[in-house]
Enzyme design. Structure first.
Site, PDB file in Angstrom:
ATOM      1  N   CYS A 168       0.802  -1.079  -0.023  1.00  0.00           N
ATOM      2  CA  CYS A 168       0.008  -0.051  -0.166  1.00  0.00           C
ATOM      3  C   CYS A 168       0.805   1.227  -0.025  1.00  0.00           C
ATOM      4  CB  CYS A 168      -0.774  -0.061   1.128  1.00  0.00           C
ATOM      5  SG  CYS A 168      -0.321  -0.347   2.714  1.00  0.00           S
TER       6      CYS A 168
ATOM      7  N   HIS B 171      -2.615   6.432   5.051  1.00  0.00           N
ATOM      8  CA  HIS B 171      -1.188   6.819   5.154  1.00  0.00           C
ATOM      9  C   HIS B 171      -0.601   8.115   4.692  1.00  0.00           C
ATOM     10  CE1 HIS B 171      -1.225   2.662   6.381  1.00  0.00           C
ATOM     11  NE2 HIS B 171      -0.418   2.129   5.514  1.00  0.00           N
TER      12      HIS B 171
END
Ligand code: NAP
Length: 339
Positions: free
Chosen positions: A131, A244
């Site tokens: 990711c 994130h």
């Protein structure tokens, strides 16, 4: 025109990525004929709602893949290693969110905005990248296409949902405990994360890098098909529920105009430029949560080096960092008749 429909299985349907996959299939009007939901034996018999229907979750057996065209796998590397080849032997294409096959030279590792051509010669298994790597690649690749990147120095601020659905509950429970003067209990994550942060706890190598950091290095080299790119990263888990963030320093062999960088990123697929310098409003995880695009901003000249630029990004890693990227891969396979 009649649109062909596909039998889809989600392996890991009850997880953070699995539930996002289900939402995306509906949102993107993916041509699903039948959807099969698979998870661990502890979820057998539970139901999840899909498009107004209650679907019963089944355990995985070799027969689970009979008649399945596409497996979207998000149940971890050991589960993928156990079942992917069996699914392929039954005629399915497996798009795998785990790290199980990412470095296998026979397996394409694909970010559709960067290297869709890697799908052309797939042999049944396609790997979805890490990711943090997907988010960084979306911001760096448009610049790299203009002038090859020499080196990247990255620091990440990774939300707890990167460790799965139960880690999100743990952050909430720990935060409540701390506010009530109770001891926070760490069961999923290795240390208390409420009102704290710690270095990413994936396994460390002899050089002192953790696996998450080395994924950013090795996966970017494979996705860019550019083994010369030098990357160093420090990955940190932070008390954010979802999305994130990354601080990225990019070095070229010569100066790179900031104006050009902003122009390129304002048009780049999968990227949204968010910069309001007067209000100091730049990408934030809460703004990126639930969004398809990675938010990029605070693009500036590195005052310490004429050939470097700095940028900041936030991206929903369950979505573009995992589920959305996987569904986009499936869409490319369909568009290009590769399935
Ligand atoms: P999660 O929330 O913990 O979900 C894990 C899923 O796997 C659950 O559906 C679980 O089912 C299932 N599962 C566990 N053991 C199984 C078994 N033996 N057989 C079949 N199913 C099993 O994890 P996640 O965050 O969704 O992550 C799933 C995968 O995606 C991992 O490989 C992860 O590295 C990768 N990934 C995650 C993210 C992210 O941001 N979360 C991003 C990129 C990639 P039960 O509920 O029945 O236990």
């Amino acid at each position: 025109m009649h649109r062909k429909k596909y039998n889809v299985a989600i392996l890991g349907a009850t997880g953070a990525v699995g539930s996002e996959l289900m939402s995306l299939l509906i949102e993107r009007d993916f041509p699903v004929a039948d959807l099969k939901l698979l998870a661990s034996p502890k979820s057998t018999g539970k139901t999840l709602s899909f498009n107004g229907q209650d679907l019963v979750i089944a355990p995985v057996t070799p027969e689970s893949f009979n008649g399945i065209d596409i497996v979207l796998a998000s149940a971890g590397a050991s589960v993928s290693k156990e079942w992917a080849a069996i699914a392929v032997s039954k005629g399915a294409v497996v798009i795998d969110n785990s790290s199980a096959f990412r470095q296998d030279p026979k397996v394409p590792l694909v970010v559709p905005e960067v290297n869709p051509q890697a799908l052309d010669h797939h042999q049944g298994i396609i790997a979805n990248p890490n990711c943090t790597t997907i988010l960084m690649n979306l911001a760096v690749y448009p610049l790299h296409k203009m002038k090859p990147v020499k080196r990247i120095v990255a620091a990440t601020y990774q939300s707890v949902s990167g460790a799965g659905a139960r880690a999100m509950d743990e952050l909430i429970e720990q935060s409540q405990a701390i506010l009530n003067n109770q001891e926070p209990k760490a069961e999923i994550l290795p240390y208390p994360i409420g009102f704290n942060l710690f270095l990413h706890n994936s396994p460390m190598d002899d050089q002192g890098y953790c696996a998450e950091e080395m994924k950013m290095v090795n996966e970017t080299r494979k996705i860019f098909d550019y083994p010369d790119i030098q990357i160093t990263a420090t990955c940190v888990r932070v008390p954010v529920l979802r999305a994130h963030s990354e601080a990225i320093n990019i070095e070229f062999s010569e100066p790179f105009s900031i104006v050009t960088a902003k122009e390129l990123l304002s048009k780049a697929p999968g990227v949204e430029l968010i910069e309001d310098w007067s209000r100091q409003y730049f990408p934030m995880p809460i703004a990126a949560s639930g969004k398809d695009n990675v938010l990029v901003g605070r693009i500036r000249q590195d005052i310490s080096h004429p050939n470097c630029i700095e940028l900041w990004l936030c991206g929903d890693q369950i979505r573009k960092g995992a589920a959305l990227n996987a569904v986009q891969i499936a869409e490319v396979l369909i568009d290009r008749n590769l399935i």
